[in-house]
Motif scaffolding. Sequence first.
Motif, PDB file in Angstrom:
ATOM      1  N   GLU A  16       1.578   2.240  -7.039  1.00  0.00           N
ATOM      2  CA  GLU A  16       1.558   1.876  -5.622  1.00  0.00           C
ATOM      3  C   GLU A  16       1.411   3.102  -4.735  1.00  0.00           C
ATOM      4  O   GLU A  16       0.639   3.101  -3.765  1.00  0.00           O
ATOM      5  CB  GLU A  16       2.839   1.116  -5.255  1.00  0.00           C
ATOM      6  CG  GLU A  16       2.982  -0.236  -5.926  1.00  0.00           C
ATOM      7  CD  GLU A  16       3.749  -0.139  -7.230  1.00  0.00           C
ATOM      8  OE1 GLU A  16       3.714   0.947  -7.841  1.00  0.00           O
ATOM      9  OE2 GLU A  16       4.365  -1.137  -7.631  1.00  0.00           O
TER      10      GLU A  16
ATOM     11  N   LEU B  14      -1.770   3.945  -2.320  1.00  0.00           N
ATOM     12  CA  LEU B  14      -1.541   4.118  -0.890  1.00  0.00           C
ATOM     13  C   LEU B  14      -2.184   5.425  -0.399  1.00  0.00           C
ATOM     14  O   LEU B  14      -2.837   5.456   0.658  1.00  0.00           O
ATOM     15  CB  LEU B  14      -0.041   4.115  -0.605  1.00  0.00           C
ATOM     16  CG  LEU B  14       0.364   4.256   0.859  1.00  0.00           C
ATOM     17  CD1 LEU B  14      -0.213   3.125   1.687  1.00  0.00           C
ATOM     18  CD2 LEU B  14       1.886   4.300   0.991  1.00  0.00           C
TER      19      LEU B  14
ATOM     20  N   GLN C  47       1.048  -5.706  -4.448  1.00  0.00           N
ATOM     21  CA  GLN C  47       1.420  -4.661  -3.491  1.00  0.00           C
ATOM     22  C   GLN C  47       0.222  -3.781  -3.145  1.00  0.00           C
ATOM     23  O   GLN C  47      -0.008  -3.457  -1.977  1.00  0.00           O
ATOM     24  CB  GLN C  47       2.559  -3.810  -4.074  1.00  0.00           C
ATOM     25  CG  GLN C  47       3.149  -2.801  -3.119  1.00  0.00           C
ATOM     26  CD  GLN C  47       4.028  -3.428  -2.069  1.00  0.00           C
ATOM     27  OE1 GLN C  47       4.477  -4.547  -2.239  1.00  0.00           O
ATOM     28  NE2 GLN C  47       4.258  -2.724  -0.988  1.00  0.00           N
TER      29      GLN C  47
ATOM     30  N   LYS D  10      -1.682  -3.376   0.566  1.00  0.00           N
ATOM     31  CA  LYS D  10      -1.782  -2.100   1.270  1.00  0.00           C
ATOM     32  C   LYS D  10      -3.236  -1.759   1.593  1.00  0.00           C
ATOM     33  O   LYS D  10      -3.549  -1.279   2.689  1.00  0.00           O
ATOM     34  CB  LYS D  10      -1.161  -0.986   0.427  1.00  0.00           C
ATOM     35  CG  LYS D  10       0.341  -1.105   0.241  1.00  0.00           C
ATOM     36  CD  LYS D  10       1.063  -0.983   1.570  1.00  0.00           C
ATOM     37  CE  LYS D  10       2.570  -1.043   1.383  1.00  0.00           C
ATOM     38  NZ  LYS D  10       3.283  -0.983   2.696  1.00  0.00           N
TER      39      LYS D  10
ATOM     40  N   GLN E 273      -4.931  -1.309   5.383  1.00  0.00           N
ATOM     41  CA  GLN E 273      -5.660  -0.111   5.823  1.00  0.00           C
ATOM     42  C   GLN E 273      -7.062  -0.481   6.303  1.00  0.00           C
ATOM     43  O   GLN E 273      -7.558   0.064   7.290  1.00  0.00           O
ATOM     44  CB  GLN E 273      -5.737   0.900   4.678  1.00  0.00           C
ATOM     45  CG  GLN E 273      -4.414   1.515   4.283  1.00  0.00           C
ATOM     46  CD  GLN E 273      -3.915   2.516   5.299  1.00  0.00           C
ATOM     47  OE1 GLN E 273      -4.701   3.154   5.994  1.00  0.00           O
ATOM     48  NE2 GLN E 273      -2.605   2.651   5.400  1.00  0.00           N
TER      49      GLN E 273
END
Length: 645
Positions: free
Chosen positions: A376, A380, A440, A444, A448
């Motif tokens: 994750e 990210l 997850q 994300k 974005q």
Amino acid sequence: MDRHSRLGEFADTNFDPRQYVKLVANGNVSRKQIKEQHELIKSLSSRTAEDLKLNVFKNYPRYIDAAKAISKFEAELEQLKDGLTEEQDIIERLDTLFTTGSAPGIQQKWDDRGRLQQVKSLDRNNPLLAGECVFQGRFTVLDVVTHEPRGQAHGFLMTNSLVIALHPDPRSQFAVSKRARGGGDLVLDSVDPLSTLNVTDLDSVKNAVLIEGATKASILVYTSGRDKRAWLVALRRAAANVKGIAPTGDSEAAVDTDEEWLREVPEELDVCVAQRDFQRAVELAVRAQTELSRAHGTSRAREDLKDLVRDKVTVLTRALCAELRRPAIRRNAIRANLKFLLDLGEGDRAHQVYLQNRSEAIRVNFRKLKMEGSTELYVLKLARNFFSTLRSACIEFDDLFDAADTSAFMAWATRELEHFAMNFSDQVLQSLTKFPTVAQCINKVMEQCDQLQNHGLDLGFVLWRMLEPRTLDAIEDAGIALVGSTSTDLDIETWAPQRFSGNHAKKQFVDRMIACDFDDVETYIQGKDCVLFEATTNFITRVHEYRKCALLLLHLELSELLFKWLNEVFMIFMKWLVRSCGDASSADSKEMFAKNAEVLLWLLGATKERLEEPLGATSPLLENLVVEATALWQRGLTDDGVSYV
């Protein structure tokens, strides 16, 4: 032979393993003895590894101390270097003080008027220094015969003469010392402005003018063609004034000078490109193209000059494009070079090279990222770097280019998004990645991407269409895993109450259930016993994790697929519970099954409520699931244990 002797034998540099095996195998050697030898060698190997590890741990503090000492020594060297630099600066300031009379730490600056007054102060009775200065500037003086430089000079074109203040030391500043009055640092010479000749055939010397002075002839070399042309025009005007020629001669001289500088443009462009003076090169190229486009006749020489300038502009354009392709180029340099290309009329090439530069920046950022820590966190960072580069590129593109070029930017952004989606899928959307990690990471990345809408980039739909196929596969795998783990628990379940070994185990169980939003768990605990089956509590945990993942993916129109697996797994569990309750013989057992069914129906209602909240509407699939599960349990109770599986 003991172990230490064996270790010394193995550590010998002349040890031959093949010969050792032959010696051991000679004679009557039993399997037991060979096994003992093997165990001995194995133990020696283990002991050697432990000793090596201990040596590493023992020497590590010494390594740290040595590194600190080296760092301290480097810092002291830097301080020493700074001290020496400061001392050298003091010496240079003192030398400036003794030479120029300036105060220490103050650099004496001279304007044009100050230079003229300084030169006139050398000899106020010299007629060459009388009158007004009509033009002045700096140049290099060469010897006429050897072409060797005599020094840097500053020239003053007076009303009837040209005065040259010569510095033999090219590094010296323009200043007058006492030695200058005696002919030391500063030399005066004068020439008639009529005696000038434009020099164009000297080897390796450009922008030169030959002058005939009162004492000797000299060659003046100017820093650029522009300075040379300005001096030629000024000298010709001065000559016209001395000879009494009408001012109309100035325009003819200017026309000749314009033709001359146009012929020098190709060479000056080569010099500017070699020196990376792109601003000067672009200004010169634009001016030359504008001048050549005017209707001054269509002679063969002018057409050849136009073709030559066009070729040099092509070379300049390639140099600017190569500069933009450098990975280490700064952002302000990018904008400046793009502006140069736009000034040259290369708009298509400019935005093409700019987008290539941004693509290279994205690839460099990808290579810098290392797969460290959790998936994750890595995803990210990957998404932030990619979408921030995309966002800044969008802003700069809007500032630099016209709205007509937006389609080219969108096509580029779509291609880069495809590469990002491919890298993301290879890292995340694979069979070995856990479903919570997949949910997850997708959430994300989509967040974005949606932030680009603030800058007019709506790429969320494009990105989702790229990720959708493998995301659906990941949901299918998660659903199959959920059904499989639930079926396994049901197969091994003993349908007996759970018993805690102590208060700590009981507290851990309560905390785990509360973390799954099951706040009333303590009502189902009596002392050290819990009426909930182990399969039930495990099912609560799995459904809670699946629900969290589903909440992250609901906005992607995946509700039907996500709810399908919830429907299947709930019905499987409820059917097992009904059948097992029907097989129970005592009333206490039936009551225990009823308690578990009650919790199961509560879990179903809570899951339905949490999943329908972000949708803003009820789900027919979940509504039918609640009705069917409730009806199934009620029929199981009223039919006295009849199996519906």
